[in-house]
Scaffold this motif. Structure first.
Motif, PDB file in Angstrom:
ATOM      1  N   ASN A 160      15.934  15.816  48.898  1.00  0.00           N
ATOM      2  CA  ASN A 160      15.498  14.427  48.765  1.00  0.00           C
ATOM      3  C   ASN A 160      16.479  13.836  47.750  1.00  0.00           C
ATOM      4  OD1 ASN A 160      14.362  12.137  47.629  1.00  0.00           O
ATOM      5  ND2 ASN A 160      12.271  12.945  47.603  1.00  0.00           N
ATOM      6  N   PRO A 162      17.450  10.772  46.456  1.00  0.00           N
ATOM      7  CA  PRO A 162      17.123   9.919  45.298  1.00  0.00           C
ATOM      8  C   PRO A 162      16.340  10.670  44.209  1.00  0.00           C
ATOM      9  CG  PRO A 162      16.659   8.773  47.361  1.00  0.00           C
ATOM     10  CD  PRO A 162      16.939  10.202  47.713  1.00  0.00           C
ATOM     11  N   TYR A 163      15.473  11.584  44.638  1.00  0.00           N
ATOM     12  CA  TYR A 163      14.687  12.384  43.683  1.00  0.00           C
ATOM     13  C   TYR A 163      15.614  13.272  42.857  1.00  0.00           C
ATOM     14  CZ  TYR A 163      10.921  15.709  42.322  1.00  0.00           C
ATOM     15  OH  TYR A 163      10.040  16.510  41.645  1.00  0.00           O
ATOM     16  N   GLU A 166      17.602  11.056  40.421  1.00  0.00           N
ATOM     17  CA  GLU A 166      16.802  10.597  39.283  1.00  0.00           C
ATOM     18  C   GLU A 166      16.538  11.754  38.313  1.00  0.00           C
ATOM     19  OE1 GLU A 166      12.715   9.452  39.916  1.00  0.00           O
ATOM     20  OE2 GLU A 166      12.612   8.459  37.963  1.00  0.00           O
ATOM     21  N   VAL A 173      19.750   4.089  41.427  1.00  0.00           N
ATOM     22  CA  VAL A 173      19.599   4.843  42.676  1.00  0.00           C
ATOM     23  C   VAL A 173      19.015   3.927  43.745  1.00  0.00           C
ATOM     24  CG1 VAL A 173      18.531   6.845  43.807  1.00  0.00           C
ATOM     25  CG2 VAL A 173      19.176   7.001  41.394  1.00  0.00           C
ATOM     26  N   ARG A 175      18.664   3.467  48.299  1.00  0.00           N
ATOM     27  CA  ARG A 175      18.912   4.027  49.638  1.00  0.00           C
ATOM     28  C   ARG A 175      18.709   2.917  50.675  1.00  0.00           C
ATOM     29  NH1 ARG A 175      14.573   8.096  51.569  1.00  0.00           N
ATOM     30  NH2 ARG A 175      15.833   9.849  50.846  1.00  0.00           N
ATOM     31  N   ASP A 237       8.175   5.857  44.003  1.00  0.00           N
ATOM     32  CA  ASP A 237       8.245   7.150  43.329  1.00  0.00           C
ATOM     33  C   ASP A 237       9.215   8.026  44.132  1.00  0.00           C
ATOM     34  OD1 ASP A 237       7.837   9.740  42.442  1.00  0.00           O
ATOM     35  OD2 ASP A 237       5.670   9.471  42.185  1.00  0.00           O
ATOM     36  N   THR A 238      10.290   8.483  43.487  1.00  0.00           N
ATOM     37  CA  THR A 238      11.315   9.199  44.262  1.00  0.00           C
ATOM     38  C   THR A 238      10.794  10.521  44.832  1.00  0.00           C
ATOM     39  OG1 THR A 238      12.214  10.186  42.239  1.00  0.00           O
ATOM     40  CG2 THR A 238      13.288   8.179  43.028  1.00  0.00           C
ATOM     41  N   ARG A 239       9.695  11.037  44.304  1.00  0.00           N
ATOM     42  CA  ARG A 239       9.144  12.276  44.866  1.00  0.00           C
ATOM     43  C   ARG A 239       8.655  12.079  46.296  1.00  0.00           C
ATOM     44  NH1 ARG A 239       4.988  13.652  40.126  1.00  0.00           N
ATOM     45  NH2 ARG A 239       4.750  11.410  40.400  1.00  0.00           N
ATOM     46  N   LEU A 241      10.251  10.468  48.734  1.00  0.00           N
ATOM     47  CA  LEU A 241      11.320   9.924  49.581  1.00  0.00           C
ATOM     48  C   LEU A 241      11.963  10.937  50.524  1.00  0.00           C
ATOM     49  CD1 LEU A 241      13.013   7.575  46.950  1.00  0.00           C
ATOM     50  CD2 LEU A 241      11.267   7.021  48.644  1.00  0.00           C
ATOM     51  N   PHE A 254      15.411   2.235  43.807  1.00  0.00           N
ATOM     52  CA  PHE A 254      14.361   3.039  43.185  1.00  0.00           C
ATOM     53  C   PHE A 254      14.515   3.115  41.664  1.00  0.00           C
ATOM     54  CE2 PHE A 254      15.365   5.004  47.405  1.00  0.00           C
ATOM     55  CZ  PHE A 254      14.333   4.374  48.086  1.00  0.00           C
TER      56      PHE A 254
END
Lengths: 283, 388
Positions: A160, A162-163, A166, A173, A175, A237-239, A241, A254
């Motif tokens: 992932n 972006p996660y 970050e 960041v 997408r 929340d990048t988690r 994505l 993000f």
């Protein structure tokens, strides 16, 4: 259009190297258009903008863009760019490369550039596979997708992106899919004006390999599919994505935070510690 | 060739008691190196430590990268930004640098790498000496290309040859290796650093013509193309792909022939200008001992003993190992009975000696697997057998 009229993008391209090598329906050229558009809007002195690419389809971008441009080794665009930037801090340095290059072979360099908040713009074209070599499985390939070295379907977990960015310390960041042209342009423009490590991930069809192997239609179909199956959630929340095979792609900006860069930290710290004997570097 | 005097800021003029690793860092600072990217590895780390300690007061950049691959990639980038650049490493790190050494050769980027050699293969002997990377220095990256390699035998020479290495890198737009070893790296001796105005530095071959006429890979009369700095408005392109004068990729056999021959010719055809040797009592010698680096200092004892026993022994010390002094050894090949070459490896540079003399003189290899230096008696025995 009169015969003399030029496409404005010509100012940013090495026209003596056109036509390019990308397949029709590939999204890389579209990202280059957005990049050119952002450069124009940025009003930066283009003599002071350098572009660095690694190896692969997106790795060829540096060869077509009329800037000081560097086509380097596989995975090493980021450390090369780090040297270029630290060698002459007045440069604006852009890394333009693919998902395999940046997150596969170059993954270690990416996480450390994020950790240092190195002042670089990283534009990553993510087409979910190693395209130049024939569509092999990549660290970004969605589970279940069929790749030439995952002929029964991919069973690995993908990054992932972006996660990852970050978590490692990137300070900008975003997408988008490639058809979000204006948003891609805006994000690149923001990244060019951002101090620190910026990452823009652009989801792009690989029509010749990934799309054909997975029977996803032609380039135009897939461009539209990605676009229409995306949702924009700025600040998500990048988690959340992860990208699953042919499912919804969350897009947006993000992360956009200010944090001292590598050079800021070095100069601040050494000035404090060493006093007047230290002359700040690159300012 | 344009030269200028060293910037006094980087020159620690005076007599010092330094080890070879520290002397490498002082040589780099005196030579105007203002960018160092490295990764810790025994027995070379002290050079990076010294540089990181000194550079804030000189004005420049030290960065410890995430690995040796990143270190050399950063060097190539910084060299394109106009900086004089250096890194230091040892066997395993040298192996990791190989791909980008090829990129530096292909893009014709001046840079200096010191390899403080240790015993190998693999992790081998991190704290003990070796000279086993000599062929790797020459051929380690894939494809055909040329590099320059120097070999100091003392801390003083670590200083002196580092300045030479930068001058050669700038002059020929090529990676230059300082192939020292753990013994010299950790040996403390007197190092005399001259005043800045006694240190001549070669300026990079900066292009000064009209911008639109610039061709990054058009060879000049000395075969070396002119260089420019990133950010100076040339909007140039460079690649690791086979390329033409413009730096544009061209994928065919004709351009490959032009491109690769150029990389080789600019060193081979300038070899006589590059090569530095130290010769002693070679005229009239029946046997010549060739050596480099720490092994030269051990060989002295054997040579002295042999002379006391009435053998006419000459010595040639290779300050430049690559390019190899082919012409000089060929001149001697018919005149001396034998050539003896001790090295702390299983016979690497000696193969080049054998190839050069092509059977016209007996060549005796005196190998050593590493972890220590030769027993001088072993070299003496080889000398005595060679003249039998």
């Amino acid at each position: 259009m009169s015969p003399e009229a030029k496409n404005p993008i010509e100012n940013f391209l090495r026209m003596d190297r056109i036509p390019h090598i990308w397949c029709s329906g590939c999204g890389i050229g579209t990202v280059v258009s957005s990049f050119a558009d952002a450069l124009e809007k940025s009003r930066l002195d283009l003599d002071k903008v350098a572009i660095v690419s690694g190896i692969g389809c997106t790795g060829r971008v540096a060869g077509y863009v009329k800037l000081d441009s560097f086509h380097t080794t596989h995975g090493r665009a980021i450390p090369f760019a780090t040297g270029l930037k630290l060698g002459n801090p007045e440069l604006k340095v852009v890394v333009f490369s693919g998902d395999g290059d940046i997150f596969g072979i170059g993954g270690n360099h990416f996480i450390h550039a994020c950790r240092r908040n190195m002042d670089l713009v990283v534009i990553c074209v993510n087409n979910f596979n190693y395209a130049m070599t024939g569509g092999q499985v990549a660290p970004t390939s969605p589970e279940k997708a069929n790749l030439s070295t995952a002929p029964y379907g991919n069973f690995e977990y993908p990054f992932n992106v972006p996660y990852l960015a970050e978590a490692c310390g990137a300070t900008y960041v975003a997408r988008w899919t490639v058809l979000h042209m204006r948003q891609v342009t805006t994000s690149i423009l923001e990244a060019l004006n951002h101090k620190g490590l910026s990452l823009i991930e652009v989801i792009t069809p690989c029509v010749t390999l990934y799309a054909r192997r997975n029977r996803l239609g032609d380039g135009l179909n897939l461009l539209k599919y990605y676009y229409e199956n995306s949702e924009v959630r700025h600040g998500a929340d990048t988690r959340t994505l992860d990208i699953r095979f042919q499912e919804k792609i969350t897009c947006g900006k993000f992360i956009d935070v200010e944090k001292p860069t590598f050079l800021d930290c070095m100069n601040t710290h050494l000035t404090k510690t060493l006093g007047e004997k230290f002359r700040p570097y690159g300012v | 060739m344009k030269t200028r005097k060293a910037d006094p800021k980087g020159v620690m003029t005076g007599a010092h008691y330094l080890d070879g690793d520290f002397a490498l860092a002082e040589g780099a600072l005196a030579a105007g190196c203002r960018f160092f990217a490295g990764y810790p590895i025994t027995p070379s780390t002290e050079t990076a430590e010294r540089f990181s300690e000194r550079i804030p007061f000189v004005g420049g950049m030290f960065i410890q990268m995430e690995d040796e691959i990143a270190s050399i990639a950063a060097l190539i980038g910084a060299s394109w930004s106009g900086k004089k650049v250096m890194t230091v490493t040892s066997g395993p790190g040298f192996s990791l640098m190989m791909e980008n050494i090829g990129l530096a050769a292909m893009q014709e980027v001046p840079l200096v790498i010191a390899n403080v050699q240790r015993g190998g293969p693999s992790t081998g002997l991190p704290t003990l000496t070796g000279q086993q990377d000599m062929m790797q220095a020459r051929w380690g990256s894939h494809g055909d290309y040329r590099i320059i390699a120097l070999s100091p035998d003392s801390p003083q020479e670590c200083f002196d040859l580092t300045i030479q290495a930068f001058n050669l890198a700038e002059l020929y737009r090529v990676p230059v290796f300082i192939m020292t070893d753990e013994c010299v790296g950790h040996m403390h001796e007197k190092v005399v650093i001259p005043p800045a105005d006694e240190i001549d530095l070669v300026e990079r071959k900066w292009y000064e013509g009209p911008k639109d006429a610039y061709r990054p890979y058009k060879p000049d009369t000395d075969l070396v193309p002119f260089m420019i700095k990133t950010g100076d408005g040339y909007r140039f392109h460079t690649t690791g792909l086979t390329h033409d004068e413009r730096g544009y990729p061209v994928i065919n056999a004709e351009v490959q022939d032009w491109c690769v021959r150029h990389l080789i010719d600019k060193i081979d055809k300038n070899a006589e200008k590059i090569i530095k040797l130290e010769e002693e009592q070679v005229d009239g010698a029946e046997v010549v001992v060739l050596s480099y680096g720490i092994t030269s200092r051990v060989a002295i004892k054997a040579v002295q003993d042999a002379r006391r026993q009435g053998i006419k022994v000459g010595t040639i010390r290779l300050l430049t190992v690559w390019p190899f002094p082919e012409k000089r050894v060929q001149e001697l090949a018919g005149k001396v009975k034998a050539m003896v070459m001790p090295e702390i490896n299983m016979g690497q540079v000696v193969k080049e000696l054998e190839r050069s003399v092509a059977g016209r003189t007996k060549v005796v290899s005196v190998p050593h697997c590493g972890g220590g230096v030769h027993d001088p008696d072993v070299i003496l025995k080889a000398i005595k057998e060679a003249v039998k």
